[in-house]
Write a protein that holds these residues in place. Structure first.
Motif, PDB file in Angstrom:
ATOM      1  N   GLN A 209      20.367  13.074  59.533  1.00  0.00           N
ATOM      2  CA  GLN A 209      20.115  14.335  58.841  1.00  0.00           C
ATOM      3  C   GLN A 209      18.781  14.149  58.134  1.00  0.00           C
ATOM      4  O   GLN A 209      18.625  13.182  57.390  1.00  0.00           O
ATOM      5  CB  GLN A 209      21.221  14.590  57.833  1.00  0.00           C
ATOM      6  CG  GLN A 209      21.516  16.051  57.655  1.00  0.00           C
ATOM      7  CD  GLN A 209      22.746  16.298  56.810  1.00  0.00           C
ATOM      8  OE1 GLN A 209      23.010  15.563  55.876  1.00  0.00           O
ATOM      9  NE2 GLN A 209      23.487  17.336  57.136  1.00  0.00           N
ATOM     10  N   ASP A 210      17.818  15.005  58.413  1.00  0.00           N
ATOM     11  CA  ASP A 210      16.526  14.793  57.760  1.00  0.00           C
ATOM     12  C   ASP A 210      16.295  15.807  56.651  1.00  0.00           C
ATOM     13  O   ASP A 210      17.031  16.790  56.524  1.00  0.00           O
ATOM     14  CB  ASP A 210      15.365  14.730  58.769  1.00  0.00           C
ATOM     15  CG  ASP A 210      14.988  16.068  59.336  1.00  0.00           C
ATOM     16  OD1 ASP A 210      15.812  16.997  59.239  1.00  0.00           O
ATOM     17  OD2 ASP A 210      13.882  16.189  59.864  1.00  0.00           O
ATOM     18  N   HIS A 211      15.302  15.518  55.840  1.00  0.00           N
ATOM     19  CA  HIS A 211      14.934  16.390  54.718  1.00  0.00           C
ATOM     20  C   HIS A 211      13.511  16.858  54.987  1.00  0.00           C
ATOM     21  O   HIS A 211      12.568  16.080  54.857  1.00  0.00           O
ATOM     22  CB  HIS A 211      14.981  15.612  53.399  1.00  0.00           C
ATOM     23  CG  HIS A 211      16.350  15.159  53.012  1.00  0.00           C
ATOM     24  ND1 HIS A 211      17.180  15.896  52.208  1.00  0.00           N
ATOM     25  CD2 HIS A 211      17.038  14.044  53.334  1.00  0.00           C
ATOM     26  CE1 HIS A 211      18.323  15.238  52.034  1.00  0.00           C
ATOM     27  NE2 HIS A 211      18.258  14.109  52.703  1.00  0.00           N
ATOM     28  N   PHE A 282      15.878  22.321  70.662  1.00  0.00           N
ATOM     29  CA  PHE A 282      15.804  21.022  71.336  1.00  0.00           C
ATOM     30  C   PHE A 282      14.428  20.434  71.084  1.00  0.00           C
ATOM     31  O   PHE A 282      13.432  21.163  71.033  1.00  0.00           O
ATOM     32  CB  PHE A 282      15.936  21.179  72.854  1.00  0.00           C
ATOM     33  CG  PHE A 282      17.328  21.381  73.342  1.00  0.00           C
ATOM     34  CD1 PHE A 282      18.314  20.431  73.127  1.00  0.00           C
ATOM     35  CD2 PHE A 282      17.665  22.516  74.066  1.00  0.00           C
ATOM     36  CE1 PHE A 282      19.601  20.608  73.602  1.00  0.00           C
ATOM     37  CE2 PHE A 282      18.946  22.708  74.541  1.00  0.00           C
ATOM     38  CZ  PHE A 282      19.913  21.756  74.308  1.00  0.00           C
ATOM     39  N   ASN A 283      14.378  19.100  70.968  1.00  0.00           N
ATOM     40  CA  ASN A 283      13.106  18.401  71.028  1.00  0.00           C
ATOM     41  C   ASN A 283      13.226  17.372  72.148  1.00  0.00           C
ATOM     42  O   ASN A 283      14.296  16.792  72.342  1.00  0.00           O
ATOM     43  CB  ASN A 283      12.787  17.717  69.696  1.00  0.00           C
ATOM     44  CG  ASN A 283      12.586  18.749  68.597  1.00  0.00           C
ATOM     45  OD1 ASN A 283      11.811  19.679  68.742  1.00  0.00           O
ATOM     46  ND2 ASN A 283      13.306  18.604  67.513  1.00  0.00           N
ATOM     47  N   VAL A 284      12.133  17.167  72.854  1.00  0.00           N
ATOM     48  CA  VAL A 284      12.222  16.355  74.066  1.00  0.00           C
ATOM     49  C   VAL A 284      11.776  14.915  73.812  1.00  0.00           C
ATOM     50  O   VAL A 284      11.183  14.274  74.664  1.00  0.00           O
ATOM     51  CB  VAL A 284      11.416  17.002  75.212  1.00  0.00           C
ATOM     52  CG1 VAL A 284      12.032  18.330  75.595  1.00  0.00           C
ATOM     53  CG2 VAL A 284       9.944  17.182  74.839  1.00  0.00           C
ATOM     54  N   GLY A 287      13.336  12.029  67.058  1.00  0.00           N
ATOM     55  CA  GLY A 287      12.854  12.643  65.820  1.00  0.00           C
ATOM     56  C   GLY A 287      12.024  11.649  65.027  1.00  0.00           C
ATOM     57  O   GLY A 287      12.151  10.440  65.198  1.00  0.00           O
ATOM     58  N   ASP A 288      11.207  12.181  64.165  1.00  0.00           N
ATOM     59  CA  ASP A 288      10.420  11.351  63.255  1.00  0.00           C
ATOM     60  C   ASP A 288      10.577  11.970  61.877  1.00  0.00           C
ATOM     61  O   ASP A 288      10.120  13.088  61.665  1.00  0.00           O
ATOM     62  CB  ASP A 288       8.952  11.359  63.705  1.00  0.00           C
ATOM     63  CG  ASP A 288       8.089  10.431  62.876  1.00  0.00           C
ATOM     64  OD1 ASP A 288       8.483  10.107  61.749  1.00  0.00           O
ATOM     65  OD2 ASP A 288       7.007  10.043  63.350  1.00  0.00           O
ATOM     66  N   PRO A 289      11.322  11.397  60.949  1.00  0.00           N
ATOM     67  CA  PRO A 289      11.661   9.983  60.790  1.00  0.00           C
ATOM     68  C   PRO A 289      13.047   9.561  61.288  1.00  0.00           C
ATOM     69  O   PRO A 289      13.453   8.423  61.014  1.00  0.00           O
ATOM     70  CB  PRO A 289      11.605   9.815  59.274  1.00  0.00           C
ATOM     71  CG  PRO A 289      12.066  11.125  58.714  1.00  0.00           C
ATOM     72  CD  PRO A 289      11.594  12.158  59.691  1.00  0.00           C
TER      73      PRO A 289
HETATM   74  N1  GLY Z   1      12.304  15.232  61.947  1.00  0.00           N
HETATM   75  C1  GLY Z   1      12.027  16.370  62.678  1.00  0.00           C
HETATM   76  C2  GLY Z   1      11.302  16.189  63.933  1.00  0.00           C
HETATM   77  O1  GLY Z   1      11.074  15.087  64.396  1.00  0.00           O
HETATM   78  O2  GLY Z   1      10.948  17.187  64.542  1.00  0.00           O
END
Ligand code: GLY
Length: 421
Positions: A209-211, A282-284, A287-289
């Protein structure tokens, strides 16, 4: 194996470290990398959109496995560009990358395959958007269709905010915009769910879970991510089954229906409401972080997972994550996500003694005359894994305080939903 990694963020440093730990890796190149990757791999100064130079370099240095970290080169078709080589390149091809490259592409798949997501409408010009907004009920979410570097999503509480969003999107703030998307606002809690796919099968690779907001209490401007924790408190096996059945499986079927397959990390951005998942995006990629919290939990050899995926033979049930509670806090340059000073020196990083399960992943840093300089908004990712989130966060904050970088700031409340104060 000689491995190349494309990208220069905290995610790529975390990938690089995990690859370095593999007995299968013989040499690692980061294109272009950062000051952190430089200490464990060889940085190569090539721009990530210069496919020809990347290919020439990979062929010259006999890179066998190339891992693509960020979305832009994937959406621009870097995987297809390597089709005429024997290099194994890890990431989805151009068609499949539309899952992140076009929100409308994804929404149309959702519509056709009955994937739970917010209701939406597509608009092609400002006038029609304005007419709709004048009679609409708020809140609404307005999104630019294409990639917008983590921006381009507006949560609008009233018609005025909606009109500003539409003006900015059609005005070209995120590149030429032929379309925008208006969605109903979903209530619930966010969760990021990750799988890794080999074109036929996939395996679960964790949750987080990101902030995203810059300020404590999740207030203020959107950022690329100020920190996160893993696993998500919402995760359980029943929920995983629903996500796979209702979202991941139909999406991979839809991609097959387009005559291709999905290979790579798939990041499923969700809202969970009453134990039911709704797709937000969706992201391909990883995630970062989120990647910086998940990869340290991974017990497997990352080269093996990625190599198996590239060969279409990912092992069933083979991915193991340990039970630790992982927290990442991002140390940012003062002023981020707006104006911030660049090329500010960071002293004392070498003096920080990291214990087992503690990590510092670099993001916007570079090495100049043996000095580490901050060159980005998100600068360093501090990560700790312990048996509880509170201890992990306390450890991370102690590390950041040890560094005491005067030009930095960070959120002290990362993980507040899983930490009782
Ligand atoms: N943390 C959100 C992203 O990587 O898009």
């Amino acid at each position: 194996m000689i491995v190349g990694i494309i990208g220069s963020g905290g995610r790529e440093h975390a990938i690089c470290k995990k690859i370095k730990e593999s007995p299968k890796s013989s040499q690692i190149f980061c294109i272009p990398g950062n000051a952190g990757t430089n200490s464990i791999a060889q940085n190569v100064d090539i721009k990530i959109n210069d496919f020809k130079s990347i290919k020439d370099f990979c062929l010259k240095r006999k890179i066998e496995l190339l891992i693509v970290g960020p979305e832009q080169p994937l959406v621009d078709g870097i995987v297809d560009y390597f089709n005429d080589t024997k290099i194994k390149i890890f990431g989805p091809n151009k068609i499949s990358s539309q899952l992140e490259g076009s929100k409308i592409f994804t929404k149309k798949i959702c519509e056709k395959y009955n994937i739970p997501t917010a209701d939406f409408k597509i608009f092609q010009n400002f006038e029609d958007t304005k007419d709709f907004l004048n009679t609409a009920e708020f809140p609404l979410v307005i999104k630019a269709d294409g990639l917008a570097a983590g921006k381009g999503v507006y949560i609008c509480k009233n018609v005025n905010e909606g009109i500003v969003a539409a003006e900015e999107i059609f005005g070209g703030k995120f590149g030429i915009a032929k379309n925008l998307l208006i969605e109903n606002f979903l209530t619930g809690e966010e969760m990021s769910y990750f799988v890794v796919c080999d074109g036929e099968n996939y395996q679960f690779l964790g949750t987080a879970q990101d902030h995203k907001r810059v300020g404590e209490g999740d207030l203020g401007k959107n950022t690329g991510g100020m920190g996160c924790y893993s696993p998500s408190r919402l995760f359980n096996q029943q929920l995983a089954k629903k996500i796979n059945d209702k979202i991941v499986n139909p999406t991979l079927t839809a991609i097959k229906g387009l005559g291709t397959t999905y290979k790579g990390f798939l990041y499923v951005g969700l809202i969970i409401k009453d134990d039911n998942p709704y797709l937000v995006e969706f992201n391909v990629r990883m995630g970062d972080p989120e990647c910086q919290t998940i990869l340290p939990l991974l017990e497997n050899d990352l080269i093996e997972i990625i190599d198996d995926c590239c060969q279409g033979k990912l092992k069933k049930g083979g991915i193991k994550l340990n039970n630790k509670k992982s927290i990442c806090i991002v140390l940012c340059s003062k002023g981020y996500p707006e104006q911030y000073e660049k090329n500010v020196q960071i002293d004392g990083l070498k003096n920080i003694l990291l214990k087992k399960n503690q990590y510092i992943f670099h993001a916007g840093t570079k090495l100049e005359n043996n000095n580490i300089l901050a060159c980005g908004g998100r600068v360093l990712n501090f990560v700790s894994l312990t048996d509880d989130f509170k201890n992990s966060r306390n450890d991370v904050i102690k590390l950041i305080n040890q560094l005491n970088w005067k030009n930095g700031f960070y959120r002290k409340d990362i993980g507040y939903r899983v930490i009782d104060l």
